[in-house]
Design a protein around this motif. Structure first.
Motif, PDB file in Angstrom:
ATOM      1  N   TRP A  75       0.839  -1.203   0.000  1.00 40.83           N
ATOM      2  CA  TRP A  75       0.000   0.000   0.000  1.00 40.83           C
ATOM      3  C   TRP A  75       0.873   1.252   0.000  1.00 40.83           C
ATOM      4  O   TRP A  75       0.632   2.204  -0.749  1.00 40.83           O
ATOM      5  N   GLN A  76       1.920   1.237   0.823  1.00 38.76           N
ATOM      6  CA  GLN A  76       2.822   2.388   0.878  1.00 38.76           C
ATOM      7  C   GLN A  76       3.656   2.488  -0.400  1.00 38.76           C
ATOM      8  O   GLN A  76       3.908   3.589  -0.900  1.00 38.76           O
ATOM      9  N   ALA A  77       4.065   1.340  -0.951  1.00 33.30           N
ATOM     10  CA  ALA A  77       4.848   1.345  -2.188  1.00 33.30           C
ATOM     11  C   ALA A  77       4.030   1.919  -3.344  1.00 33.30           C
ATOM     12  O   ALA A  77       4.574   2.608  -4.222  1.00 33.30           O
ATOM     13  N   ALA A  78       2.722   1.656  -3.353  1.00 31.10           N
ATOM     14  CA  ALA A  78       1.847   2.215  -4.387  1.00 31.10           C
ATOM     15  C   ALA A  78       1.829   3.734  -4.288  1.00 31.10           C
ATOM     16  O   ALA A  78       1.883   4.446  -5.309  1.00 31.10           O
ATOM     17  N   TYR A  79       1.771   4.234  -3.060  1.00 24.59           N
ATOM     18  CA  TYR A  79       1.794   5.686  -2.851  1.00 24.59           C
ATOM     19  C   TYR A  79       3.123   6.288  -3.308  1.00 24.59           C
ATOM     20  O   TYR A  79       3.149   7.327  -3.978  1.00 24.59           O
ATOM     21  N   ASN A  80       4.226   5.627  -2.963  1.00 23.90           N
ATOM     22  CA  ASN A  80       5.550   6.127  -3.358  1.00 23.90           C
ATOM     23  C   ASN A  80       5.703   6.152  -4.873  1.00 23.90           C
ATOM     24  O   ASN A  80       6.305   7.071  -5.437  1.00 23.90           O
TER      25      ASN A  80
END
Length: 286
Positions: A75-80
């Motif tokens: 989820w965080q990697a998608a944001y990054n």
């Protein structure tokens, strides 16, 4: 489980209802939220629980608290990924993050698909195309939760997020073209999830999914013993070819006979990968 959505003017912008609880989501794509979460993780602090309205008789349940660590990382990697492009997070960003996760890579390997090729293709696509599917992105956690509940999973993990993308993305979306090209369906994903996560879920007796799961489990035993690798299309074709060849409740046993014979064919030619063609050859032998 049917999700009934309700639009709000705060937080994630969507809520849903399930068994008397209001489902909310605190995993917003915001620097401040991610920074606080990383700080809490670093110091070993418990996640912060969203405030409840003391006057409300309906209790909120935060779906983000059910996300596995790998799902949170994705989820965080998608944001990054989206932040690097200077654009809102899209479903393609979530997919890109998921195919870097080991369990999803294992699934793709079974399907004879290179995650590296898929990643390169999508990255190039996002560089050339302006996409905005924020409304779909906001539904992803809820649909992932629905799949987790269906399969009796206590966590929302990578397979659940992938299932949400399969379910939600419209037909014209590039992801649906990728799913069709690699042969990934909701049924196959459910079989993978139940097997890989060892979930306490049973498909209906004599259903195709029940037979696929049985053959998948038995094929893994053969792999451990003989060093084979059964490609998932090989398992599928064995189940397909077994239909009508014996009593309905014994078709999965017939499918396994084909898979065992295909292993013998592979051994005779000195290879480890059991392919769809080998199973066809095995079924053709009398």
């Amino acid at each position: 489980m049917k999700i009934i959505y309700q639009t709000t003017n705060f937080g994630w912008g969507l809520t849903a209802f399930f068994e008397g609880m209001r489902l909310v989501f605190s995993g917003e794509f915001k620097n401040s939220r991610i920074w606080k979460e990383n700080a809490r993780n670093f110091f070993g602090m418990k996640p912060k629980t969203p405030r409840q309205n003391p006057k409300s008789i309906v209790k909120n349940f935060d779906l983000y608290t059910l996300f596995s660590q790998k799902a949170r990382n994705a989820w965080q990697a998608a944001y990054n990924n989206a932040k690097e492009r200077k654009s809102p997070v899209c479903v393609e960003d979530i997919f890109l993050a998921l195919i870097r996760e080991s369990s999803v890579q294992n699934l793709f390997h079974r399907l004879k698909v290179s995650t590296g090729s898929a990643e390169s293709f999508l990255n190039d696509y996002l560089k050339l195309t302006q996409v905005n599917n924020t409304a779909t992105v906001k539904k992803v956690p809820f649909e992932a939760f629905a799949m987790a509940m269906k399969l009796h999973n206590h966590k929302v993990g990578s397979f659940m997020l992938l299932g949400a993308l399969l379910n939600l993305t419209p037909e014209e979306n590039i992801l649906q073209a990728i799913f069709e090209n690699i042969g990934l369906t909701q049924d196959k994903l459910e079989v993978f999830a139940v097997r890989h996560l060892n979930l306490n879920y049973e498909f209906p007796a004599n259903s195709r999914n029940a037979k696929l799961l049985y053959c998948f489990r038995q094929a893994e035993i053969l792999e451990n013993h003989f060093g084979y690798f059964y490609e998932f299309p090989a398992i599928e074709i064995a189940v397909n070819l077994s239909q009508g060849q014996t009593l309905k409740d014994l078709e999965h046993k017939k499918a396994m006979q084909y898979l065992v014979k295909a292993g013998a064919i592979a051994k005779s030619v000195g290879v480890k990968n059991i392919t769809e063609e080998m199973v066809r050859q095995a079924a053709a032998k009398k």
